[in-house]
Design a protein around this motif. Structure first.
Motif, PDB file in Angstrom:
ATOM      1  N   GLN A  43       0.806  -1.227   0.000  1.00  0.00           N
ATOM      2  CA  GLN A  43       0.000   0.000   0.000  1.00  0.00           C
ATOM      3  C   GLN A  43       0.837   1.273   0.000  1.00  0.00           C
ATOM      4  N   TRP A  44       1.929   1.299   0.770  1.00  0.00           N
ATOM      5  CA  TRP A  44       2.764   2.504   0.834  1.00  0.00           C
ATOM      6  C   TRP A  44       3.228   2.916  -0.564  1.00  0.00           C
ATOM      7  N   PHE A  45       3.657   1.951  -1.390  1.00  0.00           N
ATOM      8  CA  PHE A  45       4.096   2.246  -2.752  1.00  0.00           C
ATOM      9  C   PHE A  45       2.913   2.561  -3.657  1.00  0.00           C
ATOM     10  N   LEU A  46       1.855   1.774  -3.567  1.00  0.00           N
ATOM     11  CA  LEU A  46       0.705   1.913  -4.469  1.00  0.00           C
ATOM     12  C   LEU A  46      -0.053   3.223  -4.258  1.00  0.00           C
ATOM     13  N   ASP A  47      -0.178   3.632  -3.033  1.00  0.00           N
ATOM     14  CA  ASP A  47      -0.952   4.828  -2.687  1.00  0.00           C
ATOM     15  C   ASP A  47      -0.323   6.110  -3.223  1.00  0.00           C
ATOM     16  N   ARG A  48       0.950   6.091  -3.535  1.00  0.00           N
ATOM     17  CA  ARG A  48       1.678   7.283  -3.949  1.00  0.00           C
ATOM     18  C   ARG A  48       1.951   7.343  -5.449  1.00  0.00           C
ATOM     19  N   SER A  49       1.463   6.346  -6.174  1.00  0.00           N
ATOM     20  CA  SER A  49       1.752   6.247  -7.610  1.00  0.00           C
ATOM     21  C   SER A  49       0.469   6.339  -8.418  1.00  0.00           C
ATOM     22  N   TYR A  50       0.500   7.204  -9.424  1.00  0.00           N
ATOM     23  CA  TYR A  50      -0.663   7.465 -10.258  1.00  0.00           C
ATOM     24  C   TYR A  50      -0.320   7.224 -11.720  1.00  0.00           C
ATOM     25  N   PRO A  51      -0.963   6.238 -12.355  1.00  0.00           N
ATOM     26  CA  PRO A  51      -0.709   6.032 -13.788  1.00  0.00           C
ATOM     27  C   PRO A  51      -1.277   7.199 -14.590  1.00  0.00           C
ATOM     28  N   ARG A  52      -0.506   7.661 -15.558  1.00  0.00           N
ATOM     29  CA  ARG A  52      -0.921   8.773 -16.416  1.00  0.00           C
ATOM     30  C   ARG A  52      -0.705   8.395 -17.874  1.00  0.00           C
ATOM     31  N   ASP A  53      -1.677   8.734 -18.692  1.00  0.00           N
ATOM     32  CA  ASP A  53      -1.541   8.598 -20.134  1.00  0.00           C
ATOM     33  C   ASP A  53      -1.535  10.012 -20.686  1.00  0.00           C
ATOM     34  N   TRP A  54      -0.374  10.508 -21.058  1.00  0.00           N
ATOM     35  CA  TRP A  54      -0.239  11.904 -21.483  1.00  0.00           C
ATOM     36  C   TRP A  54      -0.898  12.163 -22.821  1.00  0.00           C
ATOM     37  N   ARG A  55      -1.259  11.124 -23.565  1.00  0.00           N
ATOM     38  CA  ARG A  55      -1.961  11.301 -24.835  1.00  0.00           C
ATOM     39  C   ARG A  55      -3.456  11.405 -24.642  1.00  0.00           C
ATOM     40  N   ASN A  56      -3.957  11.011 -23.478  1.00  0.00           N
ATOM     41  CA  ASN A  56      -5.397  10.973 -23.230  1.00  0.00           C
ATOM     42  C   ASN A  56      -5.689  11.693 -21.909  1.00  0.00           C
ATOM     43  N   ARG A  57      -6.075  12.949 -21.990  1.00  0.00           N
ATOM     44  CA  ARG A  57      -6.304  13.754 -20.784  1.00  0.00           C
ATOM     45  C   ARG A  57      -7.471  13.241 -19.941  1.00  0.00           C
ATOM     46  N   SER A  58      -8.383  12.486 -20.531  1.00  0.00           N
ATOM     47  CA  SER A  58      -9.528  11.974 -19.762  1.00  0.00           C
ATOM     48  C   SER A  58      -9.179  10.699 -18.996  1.00  0.00           C
ATOM     49  N   PHE A  59      -7.984  10.168 -19.222  1.00  0.00           N
ATOM     50  CA  PHE A  59      -7.521   8.944 -18.557  1.00  0.00           C
ATOM     51  C   PHE A  59      -7.292   9.228 -17.075  1.00  0.00           C
ATOM     52  N   SER A  60      -8.026   8.529 -16.213  1.00  0.00           N
ATOM     53  CA  SER A  60      -7.814   8.692 -14.775  1.00  0.00           C
ATOM     54  C   SER A  60      -8.311   7.452 -14.046  1.00  0.00           C
ATOM     55  N   PHE A  61      -7.389   6.772 -13.412  1.00  0.00           N
ATOM     56  CA  PHE A  61      -7.729   5.591 -12.628  1.00  0.00           C
ATOM     57  C   PHE A  61      -7.523   5.835 -11.144  1.00  0.00           C
ATOM     58  N   GLY A  62      -7.065   7.037 -10.770  1.00  0.00           N
ATOM     59  CA  GLY A  62      -6.689   7.284  -9.391  1.00  0.00           C
ATOM     60  C   GLY A  62      -5.317   6.707  -9.141  1.00  0.00           C
ATOM     61  N   SER A  63      -5.034   6.371  -7.898  1.00  0.00           N
ATOM     62  CA  SER A  63      -3.730   5.805  -7.561  1.00  0.00           C
ATOM     63  C   SER A  63      -3.702   4.313  -7.913  1.00  0.00           C
ATOM     64  N   LEU A  64      -2.508   3.747  -7.896  1.00  0.00           N
ATOM     65  CA  LEU A  64      -2.410   2.303  -8.106  1.00  0.00           C
ATOM     66  C   LEU A  64      -3.119   1.546  -6.990  1.00  0.00           C
ATOM     67  N   TRP A  65      -3.186   2.141  -5.810  1.00  0.00           N
ATOM     68  CA  TRP A  65      -3.953   1.525  -4.715  1.00  0.00           C
ATOM     69  C   TRP A  65      -5.422   1.401  -5.127  1.00  0.00           C
ATOM     70  N   ASP A  66      -5.962   2.467  -5.730  1.00  0.00           N
ATOM     71  CA  ASP A  66      -7.344   2.416  -6.229  1.00  0.00           C
ATOM     72  C   ASP A  66      -7.479   1.331  -7.292  1.00  0.00           C
ATOM     73  N   CYS A  67      -6.477   1.207  -8.146  1.00  0.00           N
ATOM     74  CA  CYS A  67      -6.523   0.221  -9.234  1.00  0.00           C
ATOM     75  C   CYS A  67      -6.581  -1.207  -8.712  1.00  0.00           C
ATOM     76  N   VAL A  68      -5.781  -1.514  -7.671  1.00  0.00           N
ATOM     77  CA  VAL A  68      -5.771  -2.892  -7.177  1.00  0.00           C
ATOM     78  C   VAL A  68      -7.054  -3.245  -6.423  1.00  0.00           C
ATOM     79  N   GLN A  69      -7.854  -2.251  -6.080  1.00  0.00           N
ATOM     80  CA  GLN A  69      -9.137  -2.505  -5.428  1.00  0.00           C
ATOM     81  C   GLN A  69     -10.212  -2.907  -6.441  1.00  0.00           C
ATOM     82  N   ASP A  70      -9.962  -2.661  -7.721  1.00  0.00           N
ATOM     83  CA  ASP A  70     -10.910  -2.984  -8.786  1.00  0.00           C
ATOM     84  C   ASP A  70     -10.937  -4.502  -8.994  1.00  0.00           C
ATOM     85  N   PRO A  71     -12.080  -5.160  -8.799  1.00  0.00           N
ATOM     86  CA  PRO A  71     -12.139  -6.620  -8.961  1.00  0.00           C
ATOM     87  C   PRO A  71     -11.869  -7.089 -10.395  1.00  0.00           C
TER      88      PRO A  71
END
Length: 117
Positions: A43-71
């Motif tokens: 969690q310490w690493f995941l909570d501080r990292s945010y995936p970004r797609d610089w070609r797609n401004r609408s791209f937003s998944f939140g933090s990697l912590w948020d991503c791993v919560q997605d079933p």
């Protein structure tokens, strides 16, 4: 045969003892599977990292912590998202997984342009 991997959570201040782990695993995919199966230790690493797609401004998944919560998250997709993280000042960290090659001390050469034996 297992390999060694360096997992870093890098801010612009650099690397500290608390910002990396060395693990033994078969592959990056095995590491991603472990992160999904056991997210709390990461969690310490995941909570501080945010995936970004610089070609797609609408791209937003939140933090990697948020991503791993997605079933619906898969190890393959998690690896893609990890590779989309970057350092952004003091606010976000780049999470990275690097395969480690162990060298003899006498063989160390830090010049990336030199030919290796």
């Amino acid at each position: 045969m297992a390999n060694l991997y360096l997992i870093t959570s890098l801010f612009d201040e650099g690397i500290y003892e608390s910002s990396f782990r060395v693990v033994e695993a078969e592959s990056e995919l095995e590491i991603a599977q472990h992160i999904l199966a056991h997210p709390s230790p990461w969690q310490w690493f995941l909570d501080r990292s945010y995936p970004r797609d610089w070609r797609n401004r609408s791209f937003s998944f939140g933090s990697l912590w948020d991503c791993v919560q997605d079933p619906q998250m898969t190890p393959e997709r998690l690896l893609e998202l990890i590779k989309m993280t970057s350092v952004d000042g003091d606010s976000t960290a780049q999470l990275a997984i690097h395969k480690i090659t162990v060298n003899q001390l006498s063989d160390v050469n830090t010049d990336p342009w030199s030919k290796r034996a």
